[in-house]
Design a protein around this motif. Structure first.
Motif, PDB file in Angstrom:
ATOM      1  N   SER A 199      67.428 -51.184  55.681  1.00 17.26           N
ATOM      2  CA  SER A 199      66.537 -52.294  55.995  1.00 17.26           C
ATOM      3  C   SER A 199      67.272 -53.456  56.641  1.00 17.26           C
ATOM      4  O   SER A 199      68.468 -53.657  56.425  1.00 17.26           O
ATOM      5  CB  SER A 199      65.852 -52.771  54.708  1.00 17.26           C
ATOM      6  OG  SER A 199      64.961 -53.820  54.977  1.00 17.26           O
ATOM      7  N   ASP A 200      66.517 -54.228  57.423  1.00 21.00           N
ATOM      8  CA  ASP A 200      67.080 -55.448  58.016  1.00 21.00           C
ATOM      9  C   ASP A 200      66.688 -56.685  57.228  1.00 21.00           C
ATOM     10  O   ASP A 200      66.974 -57.809  57.644  1.00 21.00           O
ATOM     11  CB  ASP A 200      66.657 -55.596  59.476  1.00 21.00           C
ATOM     12  CG  ASP A 200      65.147 -55.736  59.647  1.00 21.00           C
ATOM     13  OD1 ASP A 200      64.417 -55.747  58.636  1.00 21.00           O
ATOM     14  OD2 ASP A 200      64.695 -55.817  60.809  1.00 21.00           O
ATOM     15  N   ALA A 201      65.988 -56.497  56.081  1.00 16.04           N
ATOM     16  CA  ALA A 201      65.544 -57.625  55.263  1.00 16.04           C
ATOM     17  C   ALA A 201      65.460 -57.194  53.804  1.00 16.04           C
ATOM     18  O   ALA A 201      65.457 -56.001  53.488  1.00 16.04           O
ATOM     19  CB  ALA A 201      64.188 -58.138  55.745  1.00 16.04           C
ATOM     20  N   PHE A 202      65.369 -58.188  52.950  1.00 13.17           N
ATOM     21  CA  PHE A 202      65.252 -57.955  51.505  1.00 13.17           C
ATOM     22  C   PHE A 202      64.251 -58.943  50.947  1.00 13.17           C
ATOM     23  O   PHE A 202      64.272 -60.132  51.297  1.00 13.17           O
ATOM     24  CB  PHE A 202      66.611 -58.149  50.828  1.00 13.17           C
ATOM     25  CG  PHE A 202      66.539 -58.170  49.324  1.00 13.17           C
ATOM     26  CD1 PHE A 202      66.420 -56.991  48.597  1.00 13.17           C
ATOM     27  CD2 PHE A 202      66.583 -59.369  48.625  1.00 13.17           C
ATOM     28  CE1 PHE A 202      66.330 -57.011  47.205  1.00 13.17           C
ATOM     29  CE2 PHE A 202      66.507 -59.397  47.242  1.00 13.17           C
ATOM     30  CZ  PHE A 202      66.382 -58.212  46.534  1.00 13.17           C
ATOM     31  N   HIS A 203      63.367 -58.468  50.080  1.00 16.35           N
ATOM     32  CA  HIS A 203      62.379 -59.325  49.435  1.00 16.35           C
ATOM     33  C   HIS A 203      62.849 -59.620  48.008  1.00 16.35           C
ATOM     34  O   HIS A 203      63.026 -58.706  47.207  1.00 16.35           O
ATOM     35  CB  HIS A 203      61.019 -58.640  49.403  1.00 16.35           C
ATOM     36  CG  HIS A 203      59.866 -59.592  49.246  1.00 16.35           C
ATOM     37  ND1 HIS A 203      59.782 -60.496  48.206  1.00 16.35           N
ATOM     38  CD2 HIS A 203      58.760 -59.788  49.999  1.00 16.35           C
ATOM     39  CE1 HIS A 203      58.658 -61.195  48.327  1.00 16.35           C
ATOM     40  NE2 HIS A 203      58.025 -60.794  49.408  1.00 16.35           N
ATOM     41  N   ALA A 204      63.048 -60.922  47.717  1.00 16.46           N
ATOM     42  CA  ALA A 204      63.583 -61.323  46.411  1.00 16.46           C
ATOM     43  C   ALA A 204      62.500 -61.752  45.430  1.00 16.46           C
ATOM     44  O   ALA A 204      62.829 -62.196  44.323  1.00 16.46           O
ATOM     45  CB  ALA A 204      64.591 -62.463  46.590  1.00 16.46           C
ATOM     46  N   GLY A 205      61.229 -61.636  45.806  1.00 16.71           N
ATOM     47  CA  GLY A 205      60.174 -62.079  44.897  1.00 16.71           C
ATOM     48  C   GLY A 205      60.200 -63.590  44.748  1.00 16.71           C
ATOM     49  O   GLY A 205      59.772 -64.327  45.614  1.00 16.71           O
ATOM     50  N   MET A 206      60.683 -64.049  43.583  1.00 16.75           N
ATOM     51  CA  MET A 206      60.854 -65.470  43.278  1.00 16.75           C
ATOM     52  C   MET A 206      59.535 -66.215  43.106  1.00 16.75           C
ATOM     53  O   MET A 206      59.481 -67.435  43.222  1.00 16.75           O
ATOM     54  CB  MET A 206      61.752 -66.173  44.312  1.00 16.75           C
ATOM     55  CG  MET A 206      63.133 -65.545  44.444  1.00 16.75           C
ATOM     56  SD  MET A 206      64.320 -66.494  45.394  1.00 16.75           S
ATOM     57  CE  MET A 206      64.722 -67.806  44.248  1.00 16.75           C
ATOM     58  N   ASP A 207      58.469 -65.486  42.778  1.00 17.47           N
ATOM     59  CA  ASP A 207      57.179 -66.122  42.524  1.00 17.47           C
ATOM     60  C   ASP A 207      57.035 -66.481  41.053  1.00 17.47           C
ATOM     61  O   ASP A 207      57.737 -65.954  40.196  1.00 17.47           O
ATOM     62  CB  ASP A 207      56.037 -65.200  42.950  1.00 17.47           C
ATOM     63  CG  ASP A 207      56.067 -63.844  42.248  1.00 17.47           C
ATOM     64  OD1 ASP A 207      57.163 -63.286  42.094  1.00 17.47           O
ATOM     65  OD2 ASP A 207      54.994 -63.345  41.855  1.00 17.47           O
ATOM     66  N   GLU A 208      56.098 -67.379  40.775  1.00 16.10           N
ATOM     67  CA  GLU A 208      55.676 -67.703  39.413  1.00 16.10           C
ATOM     68  C   GLU A 208      56.845 -67.994  38.464  1.00 16.10           C
ATOM     69  O   GLU A 208      56.876 -67.550  37.319  1.00 16.10           O
ATOM     70  CB  GLU A 208      54.804 -66.570  38.866  1.00 16.10           C
ATOM     71  CG  GLU A 208      53.547 -66.354  39.687  1.00 16.10           C
ATOM     72  CD  GLU A 208      52.721 -65.171  39.255  1.00 16.10           C
ATOM     73  OE1 GLU A 208      51.499 -65.207  39.474  1.00 16.10           O
ATOM     74  OE2 GLU A 208      53.281 -64.209  38.698  1.00 16.10           O
ATOM     75  N   VAL A 209      57.805 -68.748  38.957  1.00 20.47           N
ATOM     76  CA  VAL A 209      58.951 -69.133  38.125  1.00 20.47           C
ATOM     77  C   VAL A 209      58.553 -70.345  37.282  1.00 20.47           C
ATOM     78  O   VAL A 209      58.563 -71.474  37.753  1.00 20.47           O
ATOM     79  CB  VAL A 209      60.190 -69.446  38.991  1.00 20.47           C
ATOM     80  CG1 VAL A 209      61.344 -69.891  38.100  1.00 20.47           C
ATOM     81  CG2 VAL A 209      60.589 -68.231  39.816  1.00 20.47           C
ATOM     82  N   PHE A 210      58.212 -70.084  36.041  1.00 17.59           N
ATOM     83  CA  PHE A 210      57.819 -71.166  35.126  1.00 17.59           C
ATOM     84  C   PHE A 210      59.016 -71.686  34.328  1.00 17.59           C
ATOM     85  O   PHE A 210      59.052 -72.853  33.943  1.00 17.59           O
ATOM     86  CB  PHE A 210      56.742 -70.679  34.157  1.00 17.59           C
ATOM     87  CG  PHE A 210      55.398 -70.431  34.800  1.00 17.59           C
ATOM     88  CD1 PHE A 210      55.197 -70.601  36.158  1.00 17.59           C
ATOM     89  CD2 PHE A 210      54.331 -70.036  34.033  1.00 17.59           C
ATOM     90  CE1 PHE A 210      53.957 -70.382  36.749  1.00 17.59           C
ATOM     91  CE2 PHE A 210      53.082 -69.797  34.607  1.00 17.59           C
ATOM     92  CZ  PHE A 210      52.902 -69.968  35.962  1.00 17.59           C
ATOM     93  N   TYR A 211      59.974 -70.816  34.068  1.00 15.68           N
ATOM     94  CA  TYR A 211      61.177 -71.208  33.326  1.00 15.68           C
ATOM     95  C   TYR A 211      62.304 -71.512  34.304  1.00 15.68           C
ATOM     96  O   TYR A 211      62.909 -70.614  34.897  1.00 15.68           O
ATOM     97  CB  TYR A 211      61.617 -70.100  32.380  1.00 15.68           C
ATOM     98  CG  TYR A 211      60.817 -69.978  31.103  1.00 15.68           C
ATOM     99  CD1 TYR A 211      60.013 -71.023  30.637  1.00 15.68           C
ATOM    100  CD2 TYR A 211      60.888 -68.821  30.332  1.00 15.68           C
ATOM    101  CE1 TYR A 211      59.300 -70.911  29.462  1.00 15.68           C
ATOM    102  CE2 TYR A 211      60.177 -68.699  29.138  1.00 15.68           C
ATOM    103  CZ  TYR A 211      59.385 -69.742  28.712  1.00 15.68           C
ATOM    104  OH  TYR A 211      58.676 -69.635  27.535  1.00 15.68           O
ATOM    105  N   ILE A 212      62.588 -72.807  34.476  1.00 15.95           N
ATOM    106  CA  ILE A 212      63.696 -73.248  35.315  1.00 15.95           C
ATOM    107  C   ILE A 212      64.074 -74.652  34.859  1.00 15.95           C
ATOM    108  O   ILE A 212      63.213 -75.437  34.456  1.00 15.95           O
ATOM    109  CB  ILE A 212      63.314 -73.223  36.807  1.00 15.95           C
ATOM    110  CG1 ILE A 212      64.548 -73.449  37.690  1.00 15.95           C
ATOM    111  CG2 ILE A 212      62.195 -74.180  37.143  1.00 15.95           C
ATOM    112  CD1 ILE A 212      64.323 -73.130  39.170  1.00 15.95           C
ATOM    113  N   ALA A 213      65.375 -74.964  34.865  1.00 17.63           N
ATOM    114  CA  ALA A 213      65.860 -76.247  34.343  1.00 17.63           C
ATOM    115  C   ALA A 213      65.356 -76.465  32.918  1.00 17.63           C
ATOM    116  O   ALA A 213      64.985 -77.580  32.542  1.00 17.63           O
ATOM    117  CB  ALA A 213      65.438 -77.398  35.244  1.00 17.63           C
ATOM    118  N   HIS A 214      65.372 -75.414  32.141  1.00 15.53           N
ATOM    119  CA  HIS A 214      64.786 -75.451  30.791  1.00 15.53           C
ATOM    120  C   HIS A 214      65.766 -76.050  29.785  1.00 15.53           C
ATOM    121  O   HIS A 214      66.983 -75.841  29.880  1.00 15.53           O
ATOM    122  CB  HIS A 214      64.385 -74.038  30.364  1.00 15.53           C
ATOM    123  CG  HIS A 214      63.413 -73.997  29.240  1.00 15.53           C
ATOM    124  ND1 HIS A 214      63.792 -74.112  27.927  1.00 15.53           N
ATOM    125  CD2 HIS A 214      62.056 -73.861  29.229  1.00 15.53           C
ATOM    126  CE1 HIS A 214      62.727 -74.048  27.151  1.00 15.53           C
ATOM    127  NE2 HIS A 214      61.661 -73.889  27.916  1.00 15.53           N
TER     128      HIS A 214
END
Length: 341
Positions: free
Chosen positions: A160-175
């Motif tokens: 592939s020439d690309a990669f999908h990292a998702g990264m949606d619906e991140v509710f837990y961050i800087a917790h």
């Protein structure tokens, strides 16, 4: 089967779907040959996650994973029809689901952003912990050595020439539960993780794709907690590289947020799910935006990508009009979408 005539000049006419189970690979290849390619699909994002027989990190294989031989069958079919094949492994968020921990945090619990928050025997939302899905800590010193092994291997096997990292619906961050991240700016932490992944991929001239919801102000727009951010990650839109491709998913209305991303300099793809009217409205919207855009903005409206969130077997059966799956709303939406894109 008659070929469906394309109605638009979109660069991307895509499908995002879970990678098929090992026993369904041959049926999935037939689906590509007999249904997807004739319908005009030119981009296929396969959600692989831990369902591949990783050689670099065998401890992160899920049960009965796809082999390299399995993947190459799919790669060959996509090449035959000039379909851009992009693998996805969820990074940062979606490291658990309901009451089940994901493979990464199961094997490496030290990467957990919220180690003291335990998954309940019976999951319900809302809940006192604000638990939707677990995240890994983006500042853990060892996490990227692990996940980048997966990223590099899956890109190579999928050619592939690309990669999908998702990264949606991140509710837990800087917790507050994380000794490294507590007190941090969620936007800076989110943007930092995007940058690490993007820069790693750029070393080998690969592009990063992500979902766009964490870059939308859910409160100000009224779009809400799921399709937008309530935890201030949205300010990261001004902190990340403009060559990240944004998959802008909206499932209840054809929100005009592609304008937001395109005006910030990003390539953007509108993404529907299970409501035919929303999907067809998104096609009309992207077409209208392209037709009325400046020379600078026009090429950023890349097109549309259907998202299917049940297993690949259900989609295969639905597309083949198998009784138990033919009325699946997302399958029906896809069938309507390809008539107008």
């Amino acid at each position: 089967m008659s070929t469906i005539t394309a109605q638009t000049d979109f660069d991307v006419k895509g499908l995002c779907i879970a990678a098929p189970g090992k026993s369904d690979v041959d049926d999935f290849v037939r689906l590509i040959n007999e249904k997807l390619a004739p319908a005009g699909v030119n981009t296929l994002v396969l959600r692989v996650d831990f369902g591949y027989e990783y050689k670099s990190r065998p401890e992160l294989r899920s049960g009965n994973p796809l082999s390299e031989t399995d993947v190459k069958k799919i790669v060959s079919a996509c090449k035959k029809h000039n379909i851009n094949l992009i693998p996805q492994v969820n990074l940062l968020g979606h490291q658990s689901w309901a009451s089940e921990i994901g493979k990464l945090l199961e094997v490496y619990p030290q990467f957990d952003e919220t180690p003291s928050i335990k998954l309940p025997a019976e999951y319900k939302w809302p809940n006192p912990d604000g638990l939707y899905c677990k995240s890994y800590c983006p500042q853990h010193p060892d996490v990227h050595a692990v996940v980048f092994d997966l990223v590099d291997e899956i890109i190579e096997v999928f050619e592939s020439d690309a990669f999908h990292a998702g990264m949606d619906e991140v509710f837990y961050i800087a917790h507050d539960d994380c000794e490294r991240c507590k007190g941090g700016d969620p936007a800076v932490l989110f943007a930092g993780e995007v940058a690490k992944i993007r820069n790693h991929l750029a070393q080998n001239d690969k592009k990063l794709w992500i979902w766009g919801d964490r870059l939308i102000d859910g409160k100000t727009t009224g779009i809400g907690l799921w399709e937008g951010s309530y935890n201030n990650t949205h300010r990261a839109i001004d902190l990340i590289s403009k060559d990240v491709v944004i998959n802008d998913w909206h499932y209840e209305k054809a929100h005009a947020t592609p304008v937001l991303f395109a005006s910030k300099g990003f390539d953007v793809i509108a993404c529907p799910w299970r409501t035919p009217e929303v999907a067809t409205n998104q096609v009309k919207m992207i077409g209208m935006l392209k037709n009325n855009a400046s020379g600078e903005m026009k090429p950023r409206y890349k097109g549309i990508m259907h998202t299917f969130w049940s297993g690949a077997r259900t989609f295969i059966d639905g597309m083949n009009d198998v009784e138990k799956a033919k009325d699946d709303p997302s399958v029906k939406t896809f069938k309507e979408l390809v008539k107008v894109w």
